[in-house]
Design an enzyme around this catalytic site. Structure first.
Site, PDB file in Angstrom:
ATOM      1  N   LYS A 288       0.822  -1.211   0.000  1.00 29.56           N
ATOM      2  CA  LYS A 288       0.000   0.000   0.000  1.00 29.56           C
ATOM      3  C   LYS A 288       0.855   1.260   0.000  1.00 29.56           C
ATOM      4  CE  LYS A 288      -3.591  -2.634   0.728  1.00 29.56           C
ATOM      5  NZ  LYS A 288      -4.848  -2.706   0.039  1.00 29.56           N
TER       6      LYS A 288
HETATM    7  C1  LIG Z   1      -0.904  -7.707   2.470  1.00 24.63           C
HETATM    8  C2  LIG Z   1      -2.032  -7.677   1.502  1.00 24.63           C
HETATM    9  N1  LIG Z   1      -2.025  -8.535   0.480  1.00 24.63           N
HETATM   10  C3  LIG Z   1      -3.014  -8.551  -0.422  1.00 24.63           C
HETATM   11  C4  LIG Z   1      -4.097  -7.695  -0.332  1.00 24.63           C
HETATM   12  C5  LIG Z   1      -5.139  -7.726  -1.397  1.00 24.63           C
HETATM   13  O1  LIG Z   1      -5.005  -6.633  -2.265  1.00 24.63           O
HETATM   14  P1  LIG Z   1      -6.252  -6.061  -3.042  1.00 24.63           P
HETATM   15  O2  LIG Z   1      -7.239  -5.624  -2.006  1.00 24.63           O
HETATM   16  O3  LIG Z   1      -5.730  -4.930  -3.825  1.00 24.63           O
HETATM   17  O4  LIG Z   1      -6.796  -7.169  -3.853  1.00 24.63           O
HETATM   18  C6  LIG Z   1      -4.150  -6.789   0.736  1.00 24.63           C
HETATM   19  C7  LIG Z   1      -5.271  -5.840   0.933  1.00 24.63           C
HETATM   20  O5  LIG Z   1      -5.640  -5.101   0.127  1.00 24.63           O
HETATM   21  C8  LIG Z   1      -3.085  -6.746   1.633  1.00 24.63           C
HETATM   22  O6  LIG Z   1      -3.062  -5.845   2.607  1.00 24.63           O
HETATM   23  N1  LIG Z   2      -6.425  -5.136   2.408  1.00 19.74           N
HETATM   24  C1  LIG Z   2      -6.836  -3.790   2.453  1.00 19.74           C
HETATM   25  C2  LIG Z   2      -8.300  -3.627   2.281  1.00 19.74           C
HETATM   26  C3  LIG Z   2      -8.623  -2.296   1.677  1.00 19.74           C
HETATM   27  O1  LIG Z   2      -8.257  -2.330   0.349  1.00 19.74           O
HETATM   28  P1  LIG Z   2      -8.048  -1.067  -0.573  1.00 19.74           P
HETATM   29  O2  LIG Z   2      -6.971  -1.501  -1.491  1.00 19.74           O
HETATM   30  O3  LIG Z   2      -9.340  -0.827  -1.233  1.00 19.74           O
HETATM   31  O4  LIG Z   2      -7.655   0.120   0.241  1.00 19.74           O
HETATM   32  C4  LIG Z   2      -6.284  -3.153   3.729  1.00 19.74           C
HETATM   33  O5  LIG Z   2      -5.242  -3.574   4.142  1.00 19.74           O
HETATM   34  O6  LIG Z   2      -6.852  -2.262   4.278  1.00 19.74           O
END
Ligand SMILES: Cc1ncc(COP(=O)(O)O)c(C=O)c1O
Ligand SMILES: N[C@@H](CCOP(=O)(O)O)C(=O)O
Length: 465
Positions: free
Chosen positions: A112
């Site tokens: 993120k």
């Molecule tokens: C460590 C981790 N891996 C994978 C995901 C999944 O990613 P996305 O929500 O973009 O599919 C998340 C949350 O978004 C996450 O925090």
């Molecule tokens: N896994 C995410 C969930 C939120 O997903 P987002 O990509 O829409 O912000 C988290 O860690 O908060």
């Protein structure tokens, strides 16, 4: 570049406005009016470029009209200057076919940071030209929240209200949020799941009273700029492994469908991608949707990969938009049905537009096995989310000459109890996290549903005079 809503009736917006907007006013998500294309020569020219310069080349068409290349370069240089690895997003080889794309070298140890370090700077830049005071409402299963709070703490013109499901995130994730004490940061624990928190966010964007009082905005992947920043690492990594001459496959641990949708965008832009593998845990709505057209919501099960304990995946709507030929009103009707029935059947015709994707549902034993395999075969300790991606990659039927890159979405120390249970090894927190486990925490519990959340925001958000 102009941005349109997936539901067809919200006004079109510029990049600047879409970054500050969050959800579209018709309840849809913003996407570029068309996908920009790079020629194969332009992709080949990315070889040897650093991460910042790759970011400038890939994002240029998306920010056109709102930022110059030089302005973007300054923001990207600052954003990726905070990463603890010289390559920003290094690639590590596990065996002849399998690779890891390490996305966790940012300040909060998850992928993120790649987007939020840039998004925080985009907010600052755009707000400097306006009188706006943003009220950011967000939902997190642990990682978006910590990355957003690190990117936005202390900003004058932004208040952040970040909900997480109480007791369902790791202690490191929680502390990365709750120990960031700043007047503009509000950590809120809710009784329920991530889906409940995300539903509160979406409801607030449609709440006329809250919209009259506050200038609402988003840091979740609702926000287009988040996804734009994530497209960059697909290009950066694929080119390092031989693109555009050699096709690469990616296996993506998936929850809200943002990360893997960014891979789809890279493919629409011309990156030769052999396959995108959507790897879910037992919260498998996306696996069911992509393998059999059954997009129906089940109950959320808590797992060792808590960031993916999600059933309603925000960004799947962006893919559905393309799958139904960008028919906004048609999709609006479909989504209204889904919101009521909690199920959607995806027709064969629509599925035919998504052949780039395959999917896999990884159970806890398969996750642990993949985690131990990476440790034994390559000496890499990986986190449970990454292990789900790797398990799906290793189960795929791709021929051995196609490199498969698993997105390593978090550092193992973020989930050290789960990693220790699976592998016997307890990962250490990197030194740069300092005394995280000893600092004071600040967090409010929201007792009640949407109204209690809205009351809290109303009582604490600043409004510009
Ligand atoms: C460590 C981790 N891996 C994978 C995901 C999944 O990613 P996305 O929500 O973009 O599919 C998340 C949350 O978004 C996450 O925090
Ligand atoms: N896994 C995410 C969930 C939120 O997903 P987002 O990509 O829409 O912000 C988290 O860690 O908060």
């Amino acid at each position: 570049m102009e941005y349109v809503s997936t539901r067809g009736s919200a006004p079109t917006l510029s990049f600047e406005d879409v970054t500050l907007a969050g959800l579209a006013s018709d309840g849809g998500l913003y996407v570029p009016r068309e996908w920009p294309r790079l020629t194969q020569d332009e992709i080949a020219d990315l070889a040897g470029l650093g991460y910042v310069e790759t970011c400038v080349r890939i994002c240029a068409p998306f920010v056109k009209g709102s930022l110059t290349g030089d302005e973007l370069r300054v923001l990207a240089t600052e954003a990726y200057g905070s990463f603890a690895h010289a390559a920003t997003v290094p690639v590590v080889q596990l065996d002849a076919q399998h690779w890891l794309m390490e996305l966790f070298h940012g300040p909060t140890l998850a992928f993120k940071d790649v987007a939020l370090q840039l998004l925080g700077r985009l907010f600052e830049t755009f707000l400097a030209n306006s009188e706006r005071q943003l009220t950011i409402i967000g939902a997190t299963s642990g990682d978006t929240g910590s990355a957003a709070i690190h990117a936005l703490a202390g900003l004058e013109r932004v208040d952040v209200f970040m909900m997480h499901p109480k007791g369902r995130i790791s202690d490191v994730q929680r502390r990365q949020m709750t120990t960031m004490i700043a007047p503009n940061i509000h950590n809120l624990a809710i009784e329920g799941s991530f889906d409940d928190a995300q539903a509160h966010v979406k409801r607030m964007f449609g709440d006329p009273a809250m919209n009259r009082r506050f200038d609402l905005s988003a840091v979740n992947s609702i926000n287009w700029a988040r996804l734009m920043a994530q497209v960059v690492y697909y290009f950066y990594t694929a080119v390092r492994l031989g693109a555009p001459e050699r096709k690469v496959a990616f296996s993506v641990p998936t929850g809200n469908f943002g990360d893997v949708f960014a891979g789809y965008v890279a493919a629409q832009m011309g990156l030769p991608i052999e396959r995108l593998i959507v790897a879910t845990n037992v919260n498998d709505i996306l696996h069911r949707a992509l393998s059999s057209g059954d997009y129906s919501v089940g109950t959320v099960t808590a797992t060792a990969a808590p960031s993916m304990d999600i059933q309603v995946s925000s960004n799947f709507e962006r893919l559905l938009f393309d799958m139904c030929g960008r028919d906004g009103p048609g999709l609006a009707a479909m989504m209204a049905g889904f919101e009521k029935e909690k199920r959607l059947s995806i027709s064969d015709n629509m599925q035919a537009a998504a052949t780039l994707f395959t999917s896999a549902r990884i159970d806890p034993d398969e996750m642990s096995l993949a985690l131990r395999w990476a440790q034994a075969e390559a000496g890499e300790l990986i986190d449970p989310h990454t292990a789900i991606g790797l398990a799906a990659a290793r189960q795929s039927d791709l021929p051995p000459h196609v490199p498969i890159v698993t997105l390593a979405t978090a550092h193992p120390s973020k989930f050290r109890d789960a990693v220790e249970r699976a592998s016997g090894a307890r990962p250490r927190l990197p030194n740069r996290l300092g005394g995280l486990m000893d600092r004071e925490e600040r967090c409010e519990t929201i007792h009640g549903g949407y109204e209690a959340f809205a009351d809290y925001v109303s009582a604490h958000a600043r409004v510009r005079a």
